[in-house]
Design an enzyme around this catalytic site. Structure first.
Site, short mmCIF file in Angstrom:
data_model
loop_
_atom_site.label_atom_id
_atom_site.label_comp_id
_atom_site.label_asym_id
_atom_site.label_seq_id
_atom_site.Cartn_x
_atom_site.Cartn_y
_atom_site.Cartn_z
N LYS A 110 47.84 39.57 71.42
CA LYS A 110 47.94 38.10 70.84
C LYS A 110 49.53 37.86 70.98
CE LYS A 110 44.17 36.85 69.07
NZ LYS A 110 43.02 37.45 68.07
N LYS A 191 36.87 42.30 77.25
CA LYS A 191 35.27 41.78 76.55
C LYS A 191 35.77 40.12 76.71
CE LYS A 191 38.03 40.23 72.11
NZ LYS A 191 37.92 40.25 70.54
N LYS A 194 35.88 34.61 72.60
CA LYS A 194 35.61 32.94 72.59
C LYS A 194 36.45 31.95 73.63
CE LYS A 194 35.13 32.80 68.14
NZ LYS A 194 35.75 34.53 67.18
P1 TYM Z 1 36.67 37.29 65.91
O1 TYM Z 1 36.24 36.45 65.21
O2 TYM Z 1 37.92 38.12 66.15
O3 TYM Z 1 34.84 38.10 66.26
C1 TYM Z 1 34.28 37.86 64.82
C2 TYM Z 1 33.37 39.23 64.98
O4 TYM Z 1 32.36 39.12 66.22
C3 TYM Z 1 33.02 40.87 66.83
N1 TYM Z 1 33.43 40.33 68.12
C4 TYM Z 1 32.41 41.63 69.70
N2 TYM Z 1 32.06 42.16 68.88
C5 TYM Z 1 31.13 42.73 70.65
N3 TYM Z 1 31.11 41.89 71.40
C6 TYM Z 1 32.22 41.28 72.00
N4 TYM Z 1 33.03 40.61 73.21
C7 TYM Z 1 33.39 40.71 70.61
N5 TYM Z 1 33.72 39.64 70.02
C8 TYM Z 1 33.71 39.35 68.88
C9 TYM Z 1 34.27 41.51 66.06
O5 TYM Z 1 35.15 42.33 66.80
C10 TYM Z 1 33.95 40.97 64.98
O6 TYM Z 1 32.79 41.52 64.59
N6 TYM Z 1 39.37 39.64 62.62
C11 TYM Z 1 38.45 38.99 62.87
C12 TYM Z 1 37.83 38.30 61.77
C13 TYM Z 1 37.74 38.94 59.93
C14 TYM Z 1 37.14 39.50 59.53
C15 TYM Z 1 38.07 39.84 58.15
C16 TYM Z 1 36.07 40.35 60.24
C17 TYM Z 1 39.02 38.37 59.17
N7 TYM Z 1 38.85 39.16 58.58
C18 TYM Z 1 37.62 40.67 57.35
C19 TYM Z 1 35.83 41.46 58.99
C20 TYM Z 1 36.40 41.51 57.57
C21 TYM Z 1 38.27 38.11 63.77
O7 TYM Z 1 38.90 37.46 64.40
O8 TYM Z 1 37.08 38.67 64.45
#
Ligand code: TYM
Length: 324
Positions: A110, A191, A194
């Site tokens: 990032k 990957k 969004k």
């Molecule tokens: P975020 O918002 O990027 O993504 C949310 C969840 O979706 C999963 N994910 C994917 N899984 C498979 N293939 C993909 N291409 C893909 N893109 C996203 C992510 O692994 C995630 O599980 N830091 C985290 C949010 C967060 C969080 C937490 C998660 C904040 N606090 C505490 C668990 C526990 C994030 O940015 O996810």
């Protein structure tokens, strides 16, 4: 057993989010004490539009409900509605080595992507994430593969705290699914994301014509054989993974069934399957869009329930640290 997970409200939720994380949540809510959060404080660490944030939070809440989360079975809430997340993040920050934060892959990626926006929040992102998880004495964190490094760090922070100040936290574990890393349709070595190009992802509520168009134009590889080989055939392998997830069939079975068929046929089948698979999502999404007051009420109630659990952890932590 407590389960915690979250998603940033920073764009359309896509099938990567669903297969990587949310699909597991739907099953877990029937068995465990689950909290699912909309992590708005994480979303503001990269460039965003303040005027769109409330709309995105509501959209994410609607996505949670449309995908099958049931507010009677789990707690749904917005991170910034429970101020204990920030409080614990500060406290945990004082025992987190700076070097650990600097070596996090997501921080490195990032900070390269947004060099003009390099802020301390981005560096401290995993500490807030550790606070999210540890605040609720979580043992299971269902996420995609990209989040595993952050959960490993959370475990270390918990261990370090327990060793330094006395037992206050359980050590959480990441729970991965078969769809742990769905790749982008237009750049299959990256990957699905969004914030990437819209051609690369399928939104959970995307219209059938767009789904078909995106799948039909997905980047594939030279050659003709339909074979799972992520190193040499990342595009076809990714389509096979998605195919397997929507059809419930093993990849080996699919390879056999599709033997001798071309990439075009594979894409045509997959597009139709995905359109059907996502049809209830689209229907429920439309329905919840007309019930926004109800959705907001669910989030308020969720925050009240989350706060009660969070406050008891904060009290314990502050006592151990000599702050109370
Ligand atoms: P975020 O918002 O990027 O993504 C949310 C969840 O979706 C999963 N994910 C994917 N899984 C498979 N293939 C993909 N291409 C893909 N893109 C996203 C992510 O692994 C995630 O599980 N830091 C985290 C949010 C967060 C969080 C937490 C998660 C904040 N606090 C505490 C668990 C526990 C994030 O940015 O996810």
């Amino acid at each position: 057993m407590n389960v915690f997970s979250g998603i940033r409200p920073s764009g359309d939720l896509h099938i990567g989010n669903y297969f990587g994380a949310m699909r597991q949540w739907i099953e877990l809510q029937n068995k465990y004490n689950c909290l699912f959060c909309i992590v708005d404080l994480h979303a503001i660490t990269t460039p965003y539009e303040p005027k769109d944030l409330q709309k995105n939070i509501l959209e994410t809440a609607i996505a949670y409900l449309a995908a099958g989360l049931d507010p009677e079975k789990c707690v749904l809430f917005v991170q910034s509605d429970v101020k204990e997340h920030c409080e614990l993040a500060w406290l945990l920050g004082t025992i987190t080595p700076l070097g650990d934060l600097k070596r996090m892959t997501q921080f490195k990626e990032k900070s390269k992507k947004y060099p003009q926006y390099l802020n301390a929040g981005l560096l401290n992102y995993p500490v807030l994430m550790a606070a999210d998880i540890l605040l609720y004495q979580t043992t299971l964190v269902p996420v995609g593969k990209d989040q595993v490094q952050h959960i490993e760090l959370t475990r270390e922070i918990a261990r370090r705290f327990n060793k330094t100040f006395g037992n206050a936290f359980k050590e959480p574990k990441a729970l991965l699914s078969q769809g742990q890393k769905i790749m982008s349709l237009d750049e299959p070595r990256k990957k699905m994301s969004k914030t990437g190009s819209p051609k690369g992802y399928i939104g959970l509520f995307e219209e059938p014509s767009k789904i078909r168009k995106k799948i039909m134009s997905a980047v594939t590889d030279s050659g003709k054989t339909i074979k799972y080989d992520p190193k040499r055939k990342p595009g076809i392998s990714n389509l096979l993974v998605i195919y397997s997830l929507v059809s419930g069939k093993d990849i080996k079975v699919l390879e056999r069934e599709l033997k001798g068929k071309g990439y075009r046929q594979l894409k045509k089948n997959l597009a139709s399957l995905l359109i059907d698979f996502l049809s209830p999502f689209r229907r429920k999404h439309k329905e919840f869009l007309t019930r926004q007051v109800y959705v907001k009420e669910i989030l308020k109630r969720g925050a009240r329930r989350a706060r009660l659990q969070a406050q008891s952890t904060i009290k314990r932590v502050k006592t151990k640290m000599g702050l109370m």
